[in-house]
Design a protein around this motif. Structure first.
Motif, PDB file in Angstrom:
ATOM      1  N   MET A   1       0.211  17.418  -1.062  1.00  8.95           N
ATOM      2  CA  MET A   1       0.037  16.428   0.000  1.00  8.95           C
ATOM      3  C   MET A   1      -0.390  15.087  -0.581  1.00  8.95           C
ATOM      4  O   MET A   1       0.072  14.043  -0.131  1.00  8.95           O
ATOM      5  N   ALA A   2      -1.265  15.148  -1.568  1.00  7.97           N
ATOM      6  CA  ALA A   2      -1.706  13.894  -2.181  1.00  7.97           C
ATOM      7  C   ALA A   2      -0.514  13.152  -2.778  1.00  7.97           C
ATOM      8  O   ALA A   2      -0.434  11.925  -2.692  1.00  7.97           O
ATOM      9  N   ARG A   3       0.430  13.893  -3.339  1.00  7.95           N
ATOM     10  CA  ARG A   3       1.627  13.257  -3.892  1.00  7.95           C
ATOM     11  C   ARG A   3       2.468  12.590  -2.816  1.00  7.95           C
ATOM     12  O   ARG A   3       3.271  11.700  -3.093  1.00  7.95           O
ATOM     13  N   ARG A   4       2.336  13.021  -1.598  1.00 10.33           N
ATOM     14  CA  ARG A   4       3.071  12.420  -0.485  1.00 10.33           C
ATOM     15  C   ARG A   4       2.267  11.309   0.173  1.00 10.33           C
ATOM     16  O   ARG A   4       2.623  10.827   1.256  1.00 10.33           O
ATOM     17  N   GLY A   5       1.164  10.939  -0.418  1.00 13.01           N
ATOM     18  CA  GLY A   5       0.392   9.795   0.073  1.00 13.01           C
ATOM     19  C   GLY A   5      -0.653  10.140   1.111  1.00 13.01           C
ATOM     20  O   GLY A   5      -1.230   9.244   1.730  1.00 13.01           O
ATOM     21  N   VAL A   6      -0.930  11.414   1.303  1.00 12.24           N
ATOM     22  CA  VAL A   6      -1.956  11.780   2.285  1.00 12.24           C
ATOM     23  C   VAL A   6      -3.328  11.453   1.710  1.00 12.24           C
ATOM     24  O   VAL A   6      -3.694  11.925   0.635  1.00 12.24           O
ATOM     25  N   ASP A   7      -4.094  10.629   2.416  1.00 15.83           N
ATOM     26  CA  ASP A   7      -5.450  10.312   1.946  1.00 15.83           C
ATOM     27  C   ASP A   7      -6.518  10.728   2.954  1.00 15.83           C
ATOM     28  O   ASP A   7      -7.710  10.608   2.690  1.00 15.83           O
ATOM     29  N   THR A   8      -6.077  11.195   4.134  1.00 18.32           N
ATOM     30  CA  THR A   8      -7.034  11.613   5.161  1.00 18.32           C
ATOM     31  C   THR A   8      -6.575  12.936   5.762  1.00 18.32           C
ATOM     32  O   THR A   8      -5.396  13.092   6.089  1.00 18.32           O
ATOM     33  N   VAL A   9      -7.505  13.860   5.896  1.00 19.71           N
ATOM     34  CA  VAL A   9      -7.206  15.140   6.540  1.00 19.71           C
ATOM     35  C   VAL A   9      -8.225  15.350   7.657  1.00 19.71           C
ATOM     36  O   VAL A   9      -9.422  15.119   7.470  1.00 19.71           O
ATOM     37  N   PHE A  10      -7.734  15.757   8.816  1.00 17.49           N
ATOM     38  CA  PHE A  10      -8.598  16.057   9.956  1.00 17.49           C
ATOM     39  C   PHE A  10      -8.700  17.573  10.064  1.00 17.49           C
ATOM     40  O   PHE A  10      -7.663  18.255  10.179  1.00 17.49           O
TER      41      PHE A  10
END
Lengths: 560, 81
Positions: free
Chosen positions: A1-10
């Motif tokens: 996910m980080a590789r896809r640019g995710v920086d926030t998780v709820f």
């Protein structure tokens, strides 16, 4: 996910997702710890609707997944690309009714665009990539991933990892009727445009306006399309539908051609379909082919991204607005007629007065989220989404409890903008446990409670259609929301007089902590006009609306 | 009874999604056959009313994993808008 640019998780962790959380603890991710899974998905959804990127929810198995279903269903109905990841009991325990085991895979099937059940750790990168591709291709929508605890806790042989990304999923476009559509527009005398939620998701509002200016067509929006175009544009007529502006209804009744963009013609938009668009041929543009002809039949369909389709149409058209100057002039007169004065004075406070004040005082780039009910329709009708203002609402599923958590997600996606959540007291109490989440994470959302100590829309329906027998709609007790805000570490104010509204809004906008304005409004003020979906326009209840005095057979006299 | 033949990948969920699509559109299923071969599945689903076939066709086509939907018996039916 980080590789896809995710920086926030709820998310909310639980036994079956602890291995994932352990890995996340060493990553540079912002985790927003919610209080209830349903509300936490709403946050991810609000994040998606503002950023147009997938908002990621992470929950646990069993009740974690079942609680999340309403949030995912809300995202599905409104085409929001939420990624919902839930833990699952270990593979060897599955099917044994283990602790916190639920068949979350099948629970999610009808409310997602696609979903996965992981079987091996090696497939995680491929599945994540595919989930993001599916969520954000074509018509956006949520994707769920069910993750058995053993699948993520076992070591995986590096060589076996499936990294392969999949190519972008092609949009299924079909412009075979393009020449026909262009010809229909050329030959129309009174064209009009309906802009739906697809215009917002594709960010094609400027293209819609360019087409409108080029061909001399007024633009009305659905509730989901509100905010897709600036409502202070002279060709913008506001929302249509059950509680929409009568100017929008007039335009759709008069038009001989309607170009419908990114709308599924929901029952709240059309009302009784037999009386909808009585004089118009229809060009229906949608990225989802299945929506074309679903609720309104006999249309000319163009499937594809709305901006691409509209640009293709415009390339075949010359400037035509001058040839329709009479139509545009009449539309302008009707628009002016419909600009009613809703800054109603006096006490108890009228909801229209509150909307008038918010419309006047909020910045031109504010994000307004709503919950579901009377306040939602007051906002849809009376709040002007001018400039870059955005309007976020649960329009399809109509999920109470959505508004406040969605505002938290929206503010996280756009911290530089003012985010205001307008909610009813009923809906707010369905998710106000997330107020502490906003405080804890320093997310200064401004919440305006339109408090009539009632489930107002239920009450209105009982008054209007169930013999005025109001039952199980009014609350006998109501929290002191201002004190609640303070107890949670935010700030709040109770507003009981119209003269106090402006100061409360100013305080809310300035506050650097979550702020509640508990505005006590008149319980007897219904959201009108209203056309019940089972009745035609002859069944419209007008209330204060001055269109009550306009004879249906004499629309040409409006504005004269 | 009209019959739809649905060819799809064998990924878990395709069968459920297909059946839910009928349920979602309030179309009763009169007959259901399912077979799995190599990496693909074939479903034959029978419905009573012609108009239901046309109504569900486009929705089935947009399910990820569905490769082809065809209408069996009688003539080919063109997708109508």
């Amino acid at each position: 996910m980080a590789r896809r640019g995710v920086d926030t998780v709820f998310g909310i962790p639980g036994g079956a997702s602890l291995s994932i959380y352990e890995e996340m603890s060493s990553m540079d991710l912002r985790h927003i710890l919610g209080r209830h899974e349903g509300s936490t998905v709403f946050m991810a959804d609000g994040f998606s609707r503002v950023s147009r990127k997938p908002g990621v929810f992470l929950g646990t198995s069993g009740p974690g997944a079942t609680n999340a279903v309403t949030g995912v269903a809300t995202a599905y109905t409104d085409s929001s690309p939420v990624i919902c990841i839930t833990g699952q009991v270990a593979t060897q325990s599955m099917g044994r009714d283990a602790f916190q085991e639920a068949d979350s895979f099948n629970l999610m099937v009808p409310v997602t665009k696609w979903n996965f059940k992981l079987k091996h750790g090696a497939e995680i990168p491929r599945v994540i990539n595919r989930a993001f591709r599916i969520a954000t291709s074509g018509r956006f929508g949520p994707v769920a991933i069910d993750v058995p605890s053993d699948v993520v806790s076992k070591e995986v042989d590096e060589a076996s990892i499936q990294w392969a990304d999949e190519p972008s999923l092609a949009n299924s476009s079909d412009l075979s009727e393009l020449a026909n559509a262009v010809s229909m527009i050329r030959n129309a005398a009174k064209p009009a445009i309906i802009a739906g939620g697809g215009v917002r998701w594709s960010d094609s509002g400027d293209v819609v306006i360019r087409l409108a200016e080029k061909i001399g067509a007024p633009v009305v929006t659905t509730v989901m399309g509100k905010g897709g175009i600036p409502e202070d544009h002279p060709l913008a007529l506001g929302t249509t539908g059950m509680h929409g502006r009568r100017s929008s209804h007039w335009v759709l009744n008069e038009a001989d051609l309607v170009i419908a963009v990114g709308t599924r013609f929901s029952d709240r938009t059309t009302g009784k379909t037999s009386g909808f668009l009585p004089n118009a041929k229809v060009i229906h543009i949608d990225i989802d082919r299945a929506e074309i002809g679903k609720n309104i039949t006999g249309v000319v369909g163009l499937a594809g991204n709305s901006a691409d389709v509209l640009n293709a149409i415009m390339s075949g058209l010359d400037y035509q607005a001058e040839s329709r100057s009479e139509w545009v002039k009449k539309v302008s007169e009707v628009r002016t007629f419909c600009q009613c004065d809703f800054d109603l004075p006096g006490n108890p406070i009228k909801p229209q007065k509150l909307m008038s004040s918010l419309s006047r005082l909020l910045p031109d780039d504010a994000i307004l989220t709503t919950d579901v009910g009377q306040h939602q329709m007051f906002a849809s009708h009376f709040f002007e989404t001018r400039g870059r203002r955005q309007f976020i609402t649960s329009g399809g599923l109509g999920t109470m409890g959505f508004g406040f958590p969605a505002a938290v997600g929206a503010k996280i996606a756009a911290p530089e903008r003012k985010v205001v959540s307008i909610v009813g007291d009923g809906g707010f109490q369905m998710s106000y446990s997330e107020f502490i989440t906003a405080v804890e994470n320093e997310v200064p959302v401004f919440t305006v409670i339109m408090n009539n100590q009632s489930l107002g829309m239920v009450r209105q329906f009982q008054k209007q259609f169930y013999g005025n027998r109001v039952y199980a709609a009014d609350y006998r007790r109501s929290p002191d929301f201002a004190k609640f805000a303070e107890a949670m570490g935010g700030e709040g104010v109770t507003v009981e007089k119209a003269s106090e509204i402006n100061e409360a809004i100013a305080r809310g906008l300035k506050s650097d902590v979550p702020f509640i304005a508990d505005v006590r409004v008149d319980i007897n003020e219904d959201i009108l006009p209203m056309t019940p979906p089972w009745m035609g326009q002859e069944g419209t209840i007008y209330g204060r609306c001055k269109w009550r005095d306009v004879k249906v057979e004499e629309p040409q006299n409006i504005g004269n | 009874m009209r019959s739809l033949r649905i060819l799809a990948t064998d990924e878990e969920g395709t069968l459920q999604r297909t059946i839910f699509e009928f349920s979602r559109r309030n179309i009763p299923i009169g007959r259901l056959m399912y077979s799995h071969e190599k990496d693909s599945v074939t479903m034959h689903i029978g419905v009573e009313r012609d108009e239901d076939v046309n109504r569900v066709l486009k929705h089935l086509n947009r399910i990820y994993g569905v490769r082809d939907v065809s209408i069996l018996e009688n003539e080919e039916v063109r997708e109508k808008w």
